[in-house]
Design a protein around this motif. Structure first.
Motif, PDB file in Angstrom:
ATOM      1  N   ASP A  58      44.357  33.193  37.294  1.00  0.00           N
ATOM      2  CA  ASP A  58      44.266  33.207  35.833  1.00  0.00           C
ATOM      3  C   ASP A  58      45.667  33.435  35.264  1.00  0.00           C
ATOM      4  OD1 ASP A  58      43.885  33.771  33.115  1.00  0.00           O
ATOM      5  OD2 ASP A  58      41.942  34.722  33.489  1.00  0.00           O
ATOM      6  N   GLU A  59      46.285  32.364  34.828  1.00  0.00           N
ATOM      7  CA  GLU A  59      47.648  32.461  34.293  1.00  0.00           C
ATOM      8  C   GLU A  59      47.714  33.312  33.037  1.00  0.00           C
ATOM      9  OE1 GLU A  59      50.229  28.755  34.834  1.00  0.00           O
ATOM     10  OE2 GLU A  59      48.165  27.962  34.781  1.00  0.00           O
ATOM     11  N   ALA A  60      46.678  33.269  32.226  1.00  0.00           N
ATOM     12  CA  ALA A  60      46.675  34.021  30.959  1.00  0.00           C
ATOM     13  C   ALA A  60      46.746  35.523  31.203  1.00  0.00           C
ATOM     14  CB  ALA A  60      45.440  33.672  30.133  1.00  0.00           C
ATOM     15  N   THR A  61      46.027  35.991  32.235  1.00  0.00           N
ATOM     16  CA  THR A  61      46.015  37.433  32.500  1.00  0.00           C
ATOM     17  C   THR A  61      46.959  37.823  33.627  1.00  0.00           C
ATOM     18  OG1 THR A  61      44.188  37.251  34.071  1.00  0.00           O
ATOM     19  CG2 THR A  61      43.612  37.641  31.749  1.00  0.00           C
ATOM     20  N   VAL A  96      45.447  37.191  40.294  1.00  0.00           N
ATOM     21  CA  VAL A  96      45.166  36.312  41.426  1.00  0.00           C
ATOM     22  C   VAL A  96      44.066  36.994  42.224  1.00  0.00           C
ATOM     23  CG1 VAL A  96      46.089  35.172  43.471  1.00  0.00           C
ATOM     24  CG2 VAL A  96      47.573  35.580  41.480  1.00  0.00           C
ATOM     25  N   ARG A  97      42.880  36.420  42.194  1.00  0.00           N
ATOM     26  CA  ARG A  97      41.712  37.018  42.842  1.00  0.00           C
ATOM     27  C   ARG A  97      41.056  35.968  43.728  1.00  0.00           C
ATOM     28  NH1 ARG A  97      41.043  41.537  39.272  1.00  0.00           N
ATOM     29  NH2 ARG A  97      43.224  42.129  39.024  1.00  0.00           N
ATOM     30  N   PHE A  98      39.857  36.253  44.164  1.00  0.00           N
ATOM     31  CA  PHE A  98      39.113  35.327  45.025  1.00  0.00           C
ATOM     32  C   PHE A  98      37.629  35.518  44.784  1.00  0.00           C
ATOM     33  CE2 PHE A  98      39.767  39.278  47.130  1.00  0.00           C
ATOM     34  CZ  PHE A  98      38.540  39.568  47.700  1.00  0.00           C
ATOM     35  N   SER A  99      36.874  34.509  45.136  1.00  0.00           N
ATOM     36  CA  SER A  99      35.419  34.580  45.046  1.00  0.00           C
ATOM     37  C   SER A  99      34.880  35.199  46.331  1.00  0.00           C
ATOM     38  CB  SER A  99      34.822  33.189  44.860  1.00  0.00           C
ATOM     39  OG  SER A  99      33.420  33.243  45.020  1.00  0.00           O
ATOM     40  N   HIS A 100      34.124  36.281  46.186  1.00  0.00           N
ATOM     41  CA  HIS A 100      33.456  36.898  47.341  1.00  0.00           C
ATOM     42  C   HIS A 100      32.300  36.027  47.818  1.00  0.00           C
ATOM     43  CE1 HIS A 100      35.244  40.958  47.054  1.00  0.00           C
ATOM     44  NE2 HIS A 100      35.299  40.693  45.773  1.00  0.00           N
ATOM     45  N   ASP A 101      31.833  35.139  46.953  1.00  0.00           N
ATOM     46  CA  ASP A 101      30.561  34.459  47.175  1.00  0.00           C
ATOM     47  C   ASP A 101      30.653  33.078  47.786  1.00  0.00           C
ATOM     48  OD1 ASP A 101      29.302  36.668  46.020  1.00  0.00           O
ATOM     49  OD2 ASP A 101      29.576  35.838  44.011  1.00  0.00           O
TER      50      ASP A 101
END
Length: 143
Positions: A76-79, A82-87
């Protein structure tokens, strides 16, 4: 010094808890018509041996195709996060006239922590009649 040790221990436990529970071996399930299906996890590894979800790789053979899957990245460049989907794990491959994708969905409900379904999609750019969609759900690890 104690604060550093506590922080490192908490960071370790937080990161290992976030890792998906995918065991190598065969998984069996049913397709959308209720017919038995299966796929295999051949290897679970980590890029540069760094145990972090964004470095986790899962090699699978599903619908006769080999894929290396990884967690879906969420940038998310706005915030600035850098994350990931657990699902979900995904992997893509190209071929001469199209692309293949594999999507493995995870179940994190109580009493279950592993793959719940896997889907392999074939998108043939030049011949739509060659497109396919293979789904194996209600997965159980058998070996």
């Amino acid at each position: 010094m104690n604060k550093i040790v506590i922080f490192c221990a908490l960071s370790f436990f937080a990161s290992t808890h976030a890792l998906a529970h995918v065991e190598p071996g065969k998984y069996v399930g049913v397709n959308l018509d209720g017919v038995a299906c299966e796929f295999e996890v051949t290897q679970v590894s980590f890029v540069e041996d760094f145990h972090h979800p964004l470095h986790e790789r899962v090699d699978v053979v599903a619908a006769g195709e080999k894929f290396t899957l990884s967690h879906v990245s969420i940038v998310d460049e706005a915030t600035g996060t850098v994350r990931f989907s657990h699902d979900r794990f995904t992997g893509v491959r190209g071929f001469a006239t199209g692309s293949l994708a594999a999507i493995m969905t995870m179940d994190h409900s109580e009493g279950s922590d592993g793959p719940s379904s896997i889907r392999v999609m074939r998108d043939d750019y030049s011949a739509a009649n060659q497109d396919s969609d293979w789904i194996c759900a209600q997965l159980k690890h058998v070996e």
